[in-house]
Design a protein around this motif. Structure first.
Motif: not given
Length: 166
Positions: A111-127
């Motif tokens: 949710y925090v990632i989505r609020l900051r920038d909904s068009k990218t996702i960090p590699v750490s989240y994928l991990g």
């Protein structure tokens, strides 16, 4: 004292026709795995719309896992778990509660990632998604073992436990 208010148990040792926990938990499994798949595909194809699909799957998985846990706790309590099945049932229960916390935390992070920038996702989240996928697969293994190896809530096992065979 309360026996008069409780419904009678059937041949599965349940007050309702069949187990509900597996039905609900399969939605959780599908939503978590599909969310991770959408994140992976979205990351490599740069298709940010898949991140939105992933978010909503995790959101509903977070709600559904608590429904699955409620029915899991009820059905575990009614399962007539015999000695051989107890350790697997206890580990499955512990993993279920652990996964509820992990899924909730990852959904909050998402949710925090989505609020900051909904068009990218960090590699750490994928991990974290990969780790969650591995834990979900282990939980599936434990649940399958409880049904297919130990036969919890199957009519023959319920009957055998009641007769003192197991």
């Amino acid at each position: 004292m309360f026996e008069n208010f409780l419904p009678p148990l059937n041949e599965h040792n349940l007050p309702y026709p069949d187990t509900i926990h597996p039905i609900v938990v399969h939605f959780v499994i599908a939503m978590v795995l599909f969310a991770f798949l959408c994140d992976i595909i979205g990351y490599f194809t740069k298709n940010h719309r898949l991140f939105e699909v992933s978010w909503w799957n995790m959101f509903f998985a977070t709600i559904a896992i608590f429904v699955a846990i409620v029915f899991g706790q009820i059905e575990a309590g009614l399962s007539l778990a015999y000695d051989a099945a107890e350790s697997a049932l206890n580990l499955h229960t512990l993993m279920g509660w652990t996964l509820s916390g992990i899924i909730t935390a990852i959904t909050g992070w998402r949710y925090v990632i989505r609020l900051r920038d909904s068009k990218t996702i960090p590699v750490s989240y994928l991990g974290a998604g990969l780790l969650l996928t591995v834990l979900v697969c282990f939980q599936v293994y434990l649940g399958d073992k409880l049904v297919w190896v130990y036969g919890l809530h199957t009519s023959p096992v319920v009957e055998a436990v009641k007769e003192g065979i197991l």
